[in-house]
Scaffold this motif. Structure first.
Motif, PDB file in Angstrom:
ATOM      1  N   MET A   1      25.135  21.155  29.146  1.00 32.20           N
ATOM      2  CA  MET A   1      25.940  22.286  28.700  1.00 32.20           C
ATOM      3  C   MET A   1      27.404  22.110  29.076  1.00 32.20           C
ATOM      4  N   ALA A   2      27.666  21.144  29.955  1.00 32.24           N
ATOM      5  CA  ALA A   2      29.017  21.000  30.495  1.00 32.24           C
ATOM      6  C   ALA A   2      30.057  20.771  29.400  1.00 32.24           C
ATOM      7  N   ILE A   3      31.225  21.369  29.623  1.00 33.29           N
ATOM      8  CA  ILE A   3      32.366  21.116  28.738  1.00 33.29           C
ATOM      9  C   ILE A   3      32.779  19.665  28.965  1.00 33.29           C
ATOM     10  N   GLN A   4      32.858  18.904  27.894  1.00 40.15           N
ATOM     11  CA  GLN A   4      33.212  17.491  28.027  1.00 40.15           C
ATOM     12  C   GLN A   4      34.387  17.173  27.108  1.00 40.15           C
ATOM     13  N   LEU A   5      35.561  17.281  27.672  1.00 38.68           N
ATOM     14  CA  LEU A   5      36.783  16.989  26.925  1.00 38.68           C
ATOM     15  C   LEU A   5      37.258  15.583  27.290  1.00 38.68           C
ATOM     16  N   PRO A   6      37.802  14.847  26.324  1.00 36.74           N
ATOM     17  CA  PRO A   6      38.235  13.469  26.604  1.00 36.74           C
ATOM     18  C   PRO A   6      39.588  13.428  27.335  1.00 36.74           C
ATOM     19  N   ALA A 113      41.683  16.770  36.329  1.00 35.63           N
ATOM     20  CA  ALA A 113      41.445  17.713  35.228  1.00 35.63           C
ATOM     21  C   ALA A 113      39.954  17.902  34.990  1.00 35.63           C
ATOM     22  N   GLU A 114      39.220  16.815  35.078  1.00 29.46           N
ATOM     23  CA  GLU A 114      37.768  16.873  34.876  1.00 29.46           C
ATOM     24  C   GLU A 114      37.100  17.734  35.954  1.00 29.46           C
ATOM     25  N   ILE A 115      37.550  17.567  37.197  1.00 27.38           N
ATOM     26  CA  ILE A 115      36.974  18.330  38.311  1.00 27.38           C
ATOM     27  C   ILE A 115      37.318  19.813  38.166  1.00 27.38           C
ATOM     28  N   VAL A 116      38.582  20.128  37.873  1.00 26.18           N
ATOM     29  CA  VAL A 116      39.005  21.532  37.729  1.00 26.18           C
ATOM     30  C   VAL A 116      38.274  22.183  36.558  1.00 26.18           C
ATOM     31  N   SER A 117      38.157  21.447  35.455  1.00 22.68           N
ATOM     32  CA  SER A 117      37.425  21.947  34.286  1.00 22.68           C
ATOM     33  C   SER A 117      35.996  22.309  34.667  1.00 22.68           C
ATOM     34  N   ARG A 118      35.346  21.416  35.397  1.00 23.49           N
ATOM     35  CA  ARG A 118      33.944  21.633  35.773  1.00 23.49           C
ATOM     36  C   ARG A 118      33.799  22.788  36.762  1.00 23.49           C
ATOM     37  N   LEU A 119      34.720  22.892  37.717  1.00 25.23           N
ATOM     38  CA  LEU A 119      34.648  23.975  38.703  1.00 25.23           C
ATOM     39  C   LEU A 119      34.860  25.338  38.046  1.00 25.23           C
ATOM     40  N   GLU A 158      35.237  30.903  28.034  1.00 24.06           N
ATOM     41  CA  GLU A 158      35.590  29.754  28.869  1.00 24.06           C
ATOM     42  C   GLU A 158      35.673  28.480  28.021  1.00 24.06           C
ATOM     43  N   PHE A 159      34.668  28.257  27.178  1.00 23.48           N
ATOM     44  CA  PHE A 159      34.678  27.084  26.292  1.00 23.48           C
ATOM     45  C   PHE A 159      35.909  27.111  25.375  1.00 23.48           C
ATOM     46  N   ASP A 160      36.140  28.276  24.755  1.00 20.37           N
ATOM     47  CA  ASP A 160      37.267  28.406  23.817  1.00 20.37           C
ATOM     48  C   ASP A 160      38.601  28.173  24.506  1.00 20.37           C
ATOM     49  N   THR A 161      38.762  28.737  25.704  1.00 25.35           N
ATOM     50  CA  THR A 161      40.026  28.599  26.439  1.00 25.35           C
ATOM     51  C   THR A 161      40.297  27.144  26.792  1.00 25.35           C
ATOM     52  N   GLN A 162      39.277  26.461  27.322  1.00 22.51           N
ATOM     53  CA  GLN A 162      39.481  25.058  27.705  1.00 22.51           C
ATOM     54  C   GLN A 162      39.800  24.195  26.479  1.00 22.51           C
ATOM     55  N   ASN A 163      39.105  24.430  25.381  1.00 20.70           N
ATOM     56  CA  ASN A 163      39.364  23.655  24.158  1.00 20.70           C
ATOM     57  C   ASN A 163      40.758  23.935  23.610  1.00 20.70           C
ATOM     58  N   GLU A 164      41.127  25.203  23.562  1.00 17.28           N
ATOM     59  CA  GLU A 164      42.449  25.583  23.035  1.00 17.28           C
ATOM     60  C   GLU A 164      43.559  24.968  23.881  1.00 17.28           C
ATOM     61  N   LEU A 165      43.375  25.030  25.181  1.00 17.49           N
ATOM     62  CA  LEU A 165      44.355  24.480  26.112  1.00 17.49           C
ATOM     63  C   LEU A 165      44.491  22.966  25.939  1.00 17.49           C
ATOM     64  N   TYR A 166      43.363  22.288  25.840  1.00 17.62           N
ATOM     65  CA  TYR A 166      43.363  20.833  25.694  1.00 17.62           C
ATOM     66  C   TYR A 166      44.124  20.416  24.427  1.00 17.62           C
ATOM     67  N   TYR A 167      43.794  21.034  23.301  1.00 19.83           N
ATOM     68  CA  TYR A 167      44.406  20.608  22.036  1.00 19.83           C
ATOM     69  C   TYR A 167      45.864  21.054  21.915  1.00 19.83           C
ATOM     70  N   ALA A 168      46.212  22.161  22.583  1.00 17.82           N
ATOM     71  CA  ALA A 168      47.619  22.561  22.610  1.00 17.82           C
ATOM     72  C   ALA A 168      48.438  21.527  23.372  1.00 17.82           C
ATOM     73  N   LEU A 169      47.924  21.079  24.505  1.00 16.45           N
ATOM     74  CA  LEU A 169      48.656  20.108  25.321  1.00 16.45           C
ATOM     75  C   LEU A 169      48.795  18.767  24.621  1.00 16.45           C
ATOM     76  N   LYS A 170      47.831  18.416  23.790  1.00 17.14           N
ATOM     77  CA  LYS A 170      47.928  17.150  23.043  1.00 17.14           C
ATOM     78  C   LYS A 170      49.113  17.182  22.078  1.00 17.14           C
ATOM     79  N   ASP A 171      49.426  18.390  21.574  1.00 20.32           N
ATOM     80  CA  ASP A 171      50.461  18.520  20.538  1.00 20.32           C
ATOM     81  C   ASP A 171      51.827  18.912  21.085  1.00 20.32           C
TER      82      ASP A 171
END
Length: 199
Positions: A1-6, A113-119, A158-171
């Motif tokens: 179930m873990a959020i797994q962002l690259p 980032a991976e550790i903070v995301s998981r925590l 939580e899932f939506d926030t992490q995904n939105e944050l990740y893709y915003a930072l990419k751009d």
């Protein structure tokens, strides 16, 4: 179930900004715990996160004495054996996430980032499990399913926030304006990742 962002696709700066933004949603949980348990100094976490945001401003970058900051942070980590209520666990997650971020800022090998995301995700998962269990019939002894947890509004958020944050930072460019934008993004609801009002 873990959020797994690259996270490997993000620069060190982007990973630190991602982590700092998630911490904005985590440390209010520590404040609530600290006030309730009469333990720790929330101002230590708040000041350290402010330092991290300042470090992210490349035009006004501050120097951080990481060893000194980690020494200040260690006494703020509660012992779960010493408290008999749920709030101790998100408080531990907030302090460990801050610690991991400070370590990642001085050592690129640390997957901050991976550790903070998981925590952050762990805090929400555990809280959601407790809420689902609390709402069930006392005679219902079936295990809580992954699907039940995933479909809970707090978990979806939580899932939506992490995904939105990740893709915003990419751009977005790596500058102070981006820090202001992502901080506003995660604080828009005025709630911690557990849905606690930020005061």
């Amino acid at each position: 179930m873990a959020i797994q962002l690259p996270f490997s696709h993000l620069s060190q700066w982007q990973q630190i900004a991602f982590s700092a933004a998630l911490l904005e949603r985590m440390i209010p949980n520590y404040k609530v715990f600290s006030e309730h348990a009469d333990f720790g100094e929330f101002s230590v976490l708040r000041n350290q996160l402010a330092l991290i945001w300042q470090w992210l401003d490349k035009n006004n970058r501050c120097k951080i004495n990481y060893d000194a900051q980690i020494n200040k942070l260690e006494p703020q980590i509660p012992d779960p054996e010493g408290f008999d209520f749920f709030g101790v666990f998100p408080a531990i997650d907030a302090t460990m996430a801050t610690m991991s971020l400070l370590q990642a800022m001085q050592d690129k090998e640390v997957q901050g980032a991976e550790i903070v995301s998981r925590l952050s995700e762990n805090s929400v998962t555990y809280y959601v499990e407790l809420m689902i269990a609390d709402q069930r019939d006392p005679d219902d002894d079936n295990d809580i399913t992954t699907k039940e947890i995933e479909q809970h509004p707090l978990m979806e958020w939580e899932f939506d926030t992490q995904n939105e944050l990740y893709y915003a930072l990419k751009d977005f460019p790596e500058n102070k304006e981006t820090c202001i934008k992502i901080k506003a993004m995660v604080l828009e609801e005025g709630l911690s990742n557990l849905g606690i009002e930020i005061t």
